[in-house]
Write an enzyme that holds these catalytic residues in place. Structure first.
Site, PDB file in Angstrom:
ATOM      1  CG  ASN A  90     -24.936 -15.597  -6.935  1.00 30.34           C
ATOM      2  OD1 ASN A  90     -24.390 -14.499  -6.860  1.00 30.34           O
ATOM      3  ND2 ASN A  90     -24.269 -16.728  -6.721  1.00 30.34           N
ATOM      4  CB  SER A 142     -21.756  -7.490 -13.672  1.00 32.51           C
ATOM      5  OG  SER A 142     -20.493  -6.865 -13.594  1.00 32.51           O
ATOM      6  CE1 TYR A 155     -19.620 -12.150 -15.392  1.00 34.99           C
ATOM      7  CE2 TYR A 155     -19.180  -9.799 -15.495  1.00 34.99           C
ATOM      8  CZ  TYR A 155     -19.538 -10.922 -14.767  1.00 34.99           C
ATOM      9  OH  TYR A 155     -19.817 -10.806 -13.426  1.00 34.99           O
ATOM     10  CB  ALA A 157     -23.137  -9.857 -24.514  1.00 36.47           C
TER      11      ALA A 157
HETATM   12  P1  NAP Z   1     -17.760 -17.366  -7.632  1.00 38.06           P
HETATM   13  O1  NAP Z   1     -17.116 -17.098  -6.308  1.00 38.06           O
HETATM   14  O2  NAP Z   1     -16.908 -17.766  -8.791  1.00 38.06           O
HETATM   15  O3  NAP Z   1     -18.927 -18.452  -7.422  1.00 38.06           O
HETATM   16  C1  NAP Z   1     -19.700 -18.848  -8.511  1.00 38.06           C
HETATM   17  C2  NAP Z   1     -20.861 -19.671  -8.037  1.00 38.06           C
HETATM   18  O4  NAP Z   1     -21.683 -20.011  -9.187  1.00 38.06           O
HETATM   19  C3  NAP Z   1     -20.453 -20.981  -7.408  1.00 38.06           C
HETATM   20  O5  NAP Z   1     -21.359 -21.247  -6.357  1.00 38.06           O
HETATM   21  C4  NAP Z   1     -20.632 -21.997  -8.536  1.00 38.06           C
HETATM   22  O6  NAP Z   1     -20.916 -23.303  -8.083  1.00 38.06           O
HETATM   23  C5  NAP Z   1     -21.858 -21.405  -9.233  1.00 38.06           C
HETATM   24  N1  NAP Z   1     -22.001 -21.836 -10.629  1.00 38.06           N
HETATM   25  C6  NAP Z   1     -21.169 -21.605 -11.668  1.00 38.06           C
HETATM   26  N2  NAP Z   1     -21.669 -22.143 -12.795  1.00 38.06           N
HETATM   27  C7  NAP Z   1     -22.859 -22.718 -12.462  1.00 38.06           C
HETATM   28  C8  NAP Z   1     -23.839 -23.449 -13.179  1.00 38.06           C
HETATM   29  N3  NAP Z   1     -23.715 -23.693 -14.501  1.00 38.06           N
HETATM   30  N4  NAP Z   1     -24.929 -23.903 -12.515  1.00 38.06           N
HETATM   31  C9  NAP Z   1     -25.077 -23.676 -11.178  1.00 38.06           C
HETATM   32  N5  NAP Z   1     -24.165 -22.996 -10.447  1.00 38.06           N
HETATM   33  C10 NAP Z   1     -23.062 -22.534 -11.079  1.00 38.06           C
HETATM   34  O7  NAP Z   1     -18.583 -16.085  -8.147  1.00 38.06           O
HETATM   35  P2  NAP Z   1     -18.960 -14.717  -7.399  1.00 38.06           P
HETATM   36  O8  NAP Z   1     -17.836 -13.779  -7.548  1.00 38.06           O
HETATM   37  O9  NAP Z   1     -19.520 -15.000  -6.054  1.00 38.06           O
HETATM   38  O10 NAP Z   1     -20.114 -14.199  -8.376  1.00 38.06           O
HETATM   39  C11 NAP Z   1     -21.482 -14.503  -8.161  1.00 38.06           C
HETATM   40  C12 NAP Z   1     -22.313 -13.719  -9.172  1.00 38.06           C
HETATM   41  O11 NAP Z   1     -22.057 -12.327  -9.014  1.00 38.06           O
HETATM   42  C13 NAP Z   1     -22.002 -14.052 -10.623  1.00 38.06           C
HETATM   43  O12 NAP Z   1     -23.167 -14.013 -11.389  1.00 38.06           O
HETATM   44  C14 NAP Z   1     -21.077 -12.929 -11.032  1.00 38.06           C
HETATM   45  O13 NAP Z   1     -21.095 -12.705 -12.423  1.00 38.06           O
HETATM   46  C15 NAP Z   1     -21.662 -11.772 -10.260  1.00 38.06           C
HETATM   47  N6  NAP Z   1     -20.741 -10.682 -10.018  1.00 38.06           N
HETATM   48  C16 NAP Z   1     -19.581 -10.868  -9.344  1.00 38.06           C
HETATM   49  C17 NAP Z   1     -18.732  -9.789  -9.137  1.00 38.06           C
HETATM   50  C18 NAP Z   1     -17.445  -9.918  -8.379  1.00 38.06           C
HETATM   51  O14 NAP Z   1     -16.693  -8.941  -8.365  1.00 38.06           O
HETATM   52  N7  NAP Z   1     -17.136 -11.045  -7.770  1.00 38.06           N
HETATM   53  C19 NAP Z   1     -19.069  -8.543  -9.644  1.00 38.06           C
HETATM   54  C20 NAP Z   1     -20.265  -8.390 -10.332  1.00 38.06           C
HETATM   55  C21 NAP Z   1     -21.097  -9.463 -10.505  1.00 38.06           C
HETATM   56  P3  NAP Z   1     -19.727 -24.374  -7.693  1.00 38.06           P
HETATM   57  O15 NAP Z   1     -19.264 -24.000  -6.304  1.00 38.06           O
HETATM   58  O16 NAP Z   1     -20.392 -25.707  -7.729  1.00 38.06           O
HETATM   59  O17 NAP Z   1     -18.654 -24.224  -8.738  1.00 38.06           O
END
Ligand code: NAP
Length: 248
Positions: A90, A142, A155, A157
């Site tokens: 994730n 995504s 992103y 890609a």
């Molecule tokens: P978020 O709120 O920004 O949270 C990101 C999470 O990833 C945090 O727990 C962060 O840890 C962790 N993280 C970031 N870089 C990391 C690394 N190098 N190693 C380990 N952990 C890392 O993101 P989100 O919106 O929940 O998104 C979660 C996933 O869903 C992502 O892959 C994102 O691309 C995908 N996604 C999100 C959406 C959306 O609309 N939000 C839509 C489609 C897909 P820390 O707390 O330590 O920083």
């Protein structure tokens, strides 16, 4: 659907979608490894929420983009818990910009975290999962990986790369009882989408047939199905959780 006795590793489990996935899997009975990279406070808060409701969880810091850190962490998790049954890839970041202006660093960071991070984690758990003849791998890609998006070439890609990665590994591990699937969320209300201006958010909503952003629980519910025993015959597939904005 019970996950009693299962050990689940959720990367980026400290916040947003990952946090909801951790809470959901714990509620189903799994012991959850809550991974984070920079926010121990958030990871510990997720662990505390799980424990408050009688679940089991522990926070593990590692950077998914760092191959050595991932290998060492999975080794430690295997020592601490004896097995890994479920991996949810994730962890993800964005570094948006139009292609003509995009810095190489923005490209590399997104590919390294989102795509190589998934590779690192899948590689590390694949052998133990094959040996135990049971495993569930779910990667959070995504809608952008399917539809593309101006300003998000890096992103898109990375997320499209996760699709090919998922399907290939699904074929490799299918005969060992390990399924490999993905979820493609649309726009979900998290820290990541809070970065968008109100104007952009309104424009996005107008393009979603359900007229609203999704919730983290919407995504967690789809993960819950894919990691369950009931989904044993589903592999190499993607569930689109997007309010109808893209029908892949
Ligand atoms: P978020 O709120 O920004 O949270 C990101 C999470 O990833 C945090 O727990 C962060 O840890 C962790 N993280 C970031 N870089 C990391 C690394 N190098 N190693 C380990 N952990 C890392 O993101 P989100 O919106 O929940 O998104 C979660 C996933 O869903 C992502 O892959 C994102 O691309 C995908 N996604 C999100 C959406 C959306 O609309 N939000 C839509 C489609 C897909 P820390 O707390 O330590 O920083």
């Amino acid at each position: 659907m019970t996950l009693d006795g299962k050990i689940a590793v959720v990367t980026g489990g400290s916040r947003g979608i990952g946090r909801a996935i951790c809470l959901r899997l714990a509620r189903m009975g799994a012991t959850v490894v809550v991974n984070y990279v920079s926010r121990p406070d958030a990871a510990e808060a997720t662990v505390a929420s799980i424990k408050e409701t009688g679940g089991n969880a522990a926070a593990y810091q590692f950077d998914v983009a760092d191959t050595e850190q991932v290998q060492a962490a999975i080794k430690k998790i295997l020592t601490d818990f004896g097995r890994v049954d479920i991996l949810v890839n994730n962890a993800g970041i964005t570094r948006d910009g139009l292609i003509a202006m995009m810095k190489e660093q923005a490209w590399d960071e997104v590919i390294d975290t989102n795509l190589k991070g998934a590779f690192n984690c899948i590689k590390a758990v694949s052998r133990p999962m094959m040996k135990q003849r049971w495993g569930r791998i779910v990667s959070i890609t995504s809608v952008i990986g399917f539809a593309g998006n101006a300003g998000q070439a890096n992103y898109a890609a990375a997320k499209a790369g996760m699709v090919g990665l998922t399907r290939s590994v699904a074929k490799e591990l299918a005969s060992r009882g390990v399924t490999v699937n993905g979820i493609a969320p649309g726009y979900i209300d998290t820290d990541m989408t809070k970065e968008l201006s109100e104007e952009v958010t309104e424009k996005i909503k107008a393009e979603i047939p359900m007229n609203s952003l999704g919730t983290v629980e919407d995504v967690a519910a789809a993960v819950a199905y894919l990691v369950s025993e009931e989904a044993r015959y589903v592999t190499g597939q993607f569930i689109h959780v997007n309010g109808g904005m893209f029908m892949g």
